[in-house]
Scaffold this motif. Sequence first.
Motif, PDB file in Angstrom:
ATOM      1  N   ILE A  55       0.513  -0.958   0.347  1.00  0.00           N
ATOM      2  CA  ILE A  55      -0.340   0.143   0.699  1.00  0.00           C
ATOM      3  C   ILE A  55       1.051   1.134  -0.157  1.00  0.00           C
ATOM      4  CG2 ILE A  55      -1.824   1.430   1.471  1.00  0.00           C
ATOM      5  CD1 ILE A  55      -2.585  -0.919   2.721  1.00  0.00           C
ATOM      6  N   VAL A  56       0.752   1.900  -0.913  1.00  0.00           N
ATOM      7  CA  VAL A  56       1.569   3.417  -1.495  1.00  0.00           C
ATOM      8  C   VAL A  56       0.773   4.692  -0.335  1.00  0.00           C
ATOM      9  CG1 VAL A  56       3.062   2.025  -2.770  1.00  0.00           C
ATOM     10  CG2 VAL A  56       0.727   4.135  -2.944  1.00  0.00           C
ATOM     11  N   SER A  57       1.717   5.364  -0.339  1.00  0.00           N
ATOM     12  CA  SER A  57       0.748   6.554   0.187  1.00  0.00           C
ATOM     13  C   SER A  57       0.877   7.761  -1.336  1.00  0.00           C
ATOM     14  CB  SER A  57       1.768   7.687   1.287  1.00  0.00           C
ATOM     15  OG  SER A  57       3.094   8.332   0.567  1.00  0.00           O
ATOM     16  N   GLU A  58       0.133   8.946  -0.626  1.00  0.00           N
ATOM     17  CA  GLU A  58      -0.715   9.787  -2.041  1.00  0.00           C
ATOM     18  C   GLU A  58       0.756   9.924  -2.512  1.00  0.00           C
ATOM     19  OE1 GLU A  58      -3.081  12.246  -0.133  1.00  0.00           O
ATOM     20  OE2 GLU A  58      -5.110  10.543  -0.437  1.00  0.00           O
ATOM     21  N   GLY A  59       1.677  10.491  -1.288  1.00  0.00           N
ATOM     22  CA  GLY A  59       2.530  11.112  -1.974  1.00  0.00           C
ATOM     23  C   GLY A  59       3.518  10.219  -3.313  1.00  0.00           C
ATOM     24  N   VAL A  60       3.647   9.383  -2.555  1.00  0.00           N
ATOM     25  CA  VAL A  60       4.493   7.834  -3.180  1.00  0.00           C
ATOM     26  C   VAL A  60       3.436   8.269  -5.167  1.00  0.00           C
ATOM     27  CG1 VAL A  60       5.407   5.282  -4.183  1.00  0.00           C
ATOM     28  CG2 VAL A  60       5.373   6.599  -1.694  1.00  0.00           C
ATOM     29  N   ALA A  61       2.033   7.620  -4.530  1.00  0.00           N
ATOM     30  CA  ALA A  61       1.720   7.240  -6.619  1.00  0.00           C
ATOM     31  C   ALA A  61       1.947   8.604  -7.217  1.00  0.00           C
ATOM     32  CB  ALA A  61       0.259   7.603  -5.826  1.00  0.00           C
ATOM     33  N   ARG A  62       1.282  10.155  -6.337  1.00  0.00           N
ATOM     34  CA  ARG A  62       1.900  11.066  -6.985  1.00  0.00           C
ATOM     35  C   ARG A  62       3.020  11.010  -7.619  1.00  0.00           C
ATOM     36  NH1 ARG A  62       0.629  14.186  -3.065  1.00  0.00           N
ATOM     37  NH2 ARG A  62       2.417  14.508  -2.576  1.00  0.00           N
ATOM     38  N   LEU A  63       4.428  11.105  -6.793  1.00  0.00           N
ATOM     39  CA  LEU A  63       5.987  11.000  -7.038  1.00  0.00           C
ATOM     40  C   LEU A  63       5.751  10.019  -8.776  1.00  0.00           C
ATOM     41  CD1 LEU A  63       8.169  11.689  -7.125  1.00  0.00           C
ATOM     42  CD2 LEU A  63       8.674  10.025  -5.445  1.00  0.00           C
ATOM     43  N   LEU A  64       5.231   8.999  -8.777  1.00  0.00           N
ATOM     44  CA  LEU A  64       5.429   7.605  -9.915  1.00  0.00           C
ATOM     45  C   LEU A  64       4.514   7.437 -11.352  1.00  0.00           C
ATOM     46  CD1 LEU A  64       6.232   4.602  -7.386  1.00  0.00           C
ATOM     47  CD2 LEU A  64       7.958   6.139  -8.332  1.00  0.00           C
ATOM     48  N   TRP A  65       3.351   8.358 -10.758  1.00  0.00           N
ATOM     49  CA  TRP A  65       2.423   7.945 -11.449  1.00  0.00           C
ATOM     50  C   TRP A  65       1.073   9.821 -11.903  1.00  0.00           C
ATOM     51  CZ3 TRP A  65       2.661   3.699  -7.967  1.00  0.00           C
ATOM     52  CH2 TRP A  65       3.772   3.023  -8.434  1.00  0.00           C
ATOM     53  N   ASP A  66       1.782  10.423 -11.186  1.00  0.00           N
ATOM     54  CA  ASP A  66       1.699  11.811 -11.731  1.00  0.00           C
ATOM     55  C   ASP A  66      -0.005  11.656 -10.999  1.00  0.00           C
ATOM     56  OD1 ASP A  66       1.626  14.426 -12.345  1.00  0.00           O
ATOM     57  OD2 ASP A  66       2.496  14.570 -14.214  1.00  0.00           O
ATOM     58  N   GLY A  67      -0.625  11.214 -10.606  1.00  0.00           N
ATOM     59  CA  GLY A  67      -2.436  11.433 -10.731  1.00  0.00           C
ATOM     60  C   GLY A  67      -3.157  10.813 -11.242  1.00  0.00           C
ATOM     61  N   GLU A  68      -2.500   9.623 -12.031  1.00  0.00           N
ATOM     62  CA  GLU A  68      -2.998   8.690 -12.334  1.00  0.00           C
ATOM     63  C   GLU A  68      -3.126   7.517 -11.781  1.00  0.00           C
ATOM     64  OE1 GLU A  68      -0.992   6.916 -16.489  1.00  0.00           O
ATOM     65  OE2 GLU A  68      -0.889   9.094 -17.142  1.00  0.00           O
ATOM     66  N   PRO A  69      -4.444   6.638 -11.632  1.00  0.00           N
ATOM     67  CA  PRO A  69      -4.828   5.232 -10.816  1.00  0.00           C
ATOM     68  C   PRO A  69      -3.630   4.668 -10.328  1.00  0.00           C
ATOM     69  CG  PRO A  69      -6.652   5.298 -13.123  1.00  0.00           C
ATOM     70  CD  PRO A  69      -5.455   6.598 -13.434  1.00  0.00           C
ATOM     71  N   ALA A  70      -3.399   4.471  -9.210  1.00  0.00           N
ATOM     72  CA  ALA A  70      -2.123   3.227  -9.280  1.00  0.00           C
ATOM     73  C   ALA A  70      -2.522   2.013  -8.534  1.00  0.00           C
ATOM     74  CB  ALA A  70      -1.365   4.077  -8.195  1.00  0.00           C
ATOM     75  N   VAL A  71      -3.756   2.036  -7.922  1.00  0.00           N
ATOM     76  CA  VAL A  71      -4.049   0.595  -7.303  1.00  0.00           C
ATOM     77  C   VAL A  71      -3.633  -0.349  -9.416  1.00  0.00           C
ATOM     78  CG1 VAL A  71      -6.036  -0.593  -6.910  1.00  0.00           C
ATOM     79  CG2 VAL A  71      -5.324   1.386  -6.102  1.00  0.00           C
ATOM     80  N   GLY A  72      -3.006  -1.132  -8.706  1.00  0.00           N
ATOM     81  CA  GLY A  72      -2.910  -2.550  -9.730  1.00  0.00           C
ATOM     82  C   GLY A  72      -1.695  -2.310 -10.703  1.00  0.00           C
ATOM     83  N   ARG A  73      -0.480  -1.085  -9.546  1.00  0.00           N
ATOM     84  CA  ARG A  73       0.313  -0.457 -11.285  1.00  0.00           C
ATOM     85  C   ARG A  73       1.791  -1.327  -9.784  1.00  0.00           C
ATOM     86  NH1 ARG A  73       0.918   3.602 -15.088  1.00  0.00           N
ATOM     87  NH2 ARG A  73      -1.043   4.580 -15.194  1.00  0.00           N
ATOM     88  N   ARG A  74       2.436  -1.327 -10.893  1.00  0.00           N
ATOM     89  CA  ARG A  74       3.785  -2.829 -10.711  1.00  0.00           C
ATOM     90  C   ARG A  74       4.907  -2.043 -10.559  1.00  0.00           C
ATOM     91  NH1 ARG A  74       5.718  -7.088 -12.626  1.00  0.00           N
ATOM     92  NH2 ARG A  74       6.554  -8.391 -10.645  1.00  0.00           N
ATOM     93  N   PHE A  75       6.098  -1.681  -9.363  1.00  0.00           N
ATOM     94  CA  PHE A  75       6.972  -1.048  -9.491  1.00  0.00           C
ATOM     95  C   PHE A  75       8.114  -1.338  -9.107  1.00  0.00           C
ATOM     96  CE2 PHE A  75       5.054   0.516  -6.357  1.00  0.00           C
ATOM     97  CZ  PHE A  75       5.987   0.845  -4.903  1.00  0.00           C
ATOM     98  N   ARG A  76       9.204  -0.853  -9.352  1.00  0.00           N
ATOM     99  CA  ARG A  76      10.524  -2.233  -8.259  1.00  0.00           C
ATOM    100  C   ARG A  76      10.883  -0.957  -8.287  1.00  0.00           C
ATOM    101  NH1 ARG A  76      15.304  -5.963 -11.362  1.00  0.00           N
ATOM    102  NH2 ARG A  76      16.706  -6.307  -8.774  1.00  0.00           N
ATOM    103  N   GLU A  77      11.830  -1.129  -6.841  1.00  0.00           N
ATOM    104  CA  GLU A  77      12.349   0.257  -6.169  1.00  0.00           C
ATOM    105  C   GLU A  77      13.916   0.077  -6.148  1.00  0.00           C
ATOM    106  OE1 GLU A  77      11.701   1.459  -1.752  1.00  0.00           O
ATOM    107  OE2 GLU A  77      11.520  -0.473  -1.352  1.00  0.00           O
TER     108      GLU A  77
END
Length: 256
Positions: A4-26
Amino acid sequence: DQVIVSEGVARLLWDGEPAVGRRFRETKYQTLFEAEGWLTVVGIARNVESRLYDGQRSDLQLYFPLALDMPQPDARPGRSYTPRMLIVRAATPALVPAAVREQIRALDPLQPAGTFRSGSEIYAEPFEQQQFLLTVMGAFAGVALLLAAMGIFGVLSQAVTRRRREIGIRVALGAGSGRMIRMLVGRGLLLASLGAGIGTAASLAGVRTLEGLLFGVAPYDVVSFAIVIAVLMAVALCACSWATSRGVAVRPSELL
């Protein structure tokens, strides 16, 4: 692994686009979250402000499942140490420690239960130093405001008192008491306004030095500045009115 990511992480990685279901690697934040491999976003949490090791603020948080084994960088070779925190919400918090210990003993009698702290204590711990500094600074600020108010009162009262002869001459020539009061009080308030403007400008220039100690208040909080200016202007008005009324009340023959 799910996260589960915070809104800040979702905004940083996907710039406001839907983040649920996305995959990323740190990669960039690997040393901060201590996670490896691909992560799948299963939820979005509200931002919780935290402090990094260098004192900077951050709203980037990742929440991992409790069963996920995350080795710590300071763990001994061949061993893994992962601190766990169990948050319990209860109608009667005082009964929680005994109930949790009973459940742990039922599962594993040799497993220690650890310590219990309330949410208020956990939340207040990182801010103890800031609260102490703000308390001390608030006390000094209150003393400074009191001294400034006393100084304004004394200076304006003395300025009006020195003009008592002028007041007597103007009254003898026909100037009414109301007109004299408006003139003297207006001049006093003009001086106080100039001083308040200069002080406000100086405060705005140095407010960035206190930004790290502010929580829930913007560095340029309009209400805080307005309250201070209102207090000083009220003191100036009282000082001018009191001294002017005393000067006008005296008969011109006594002043001359």
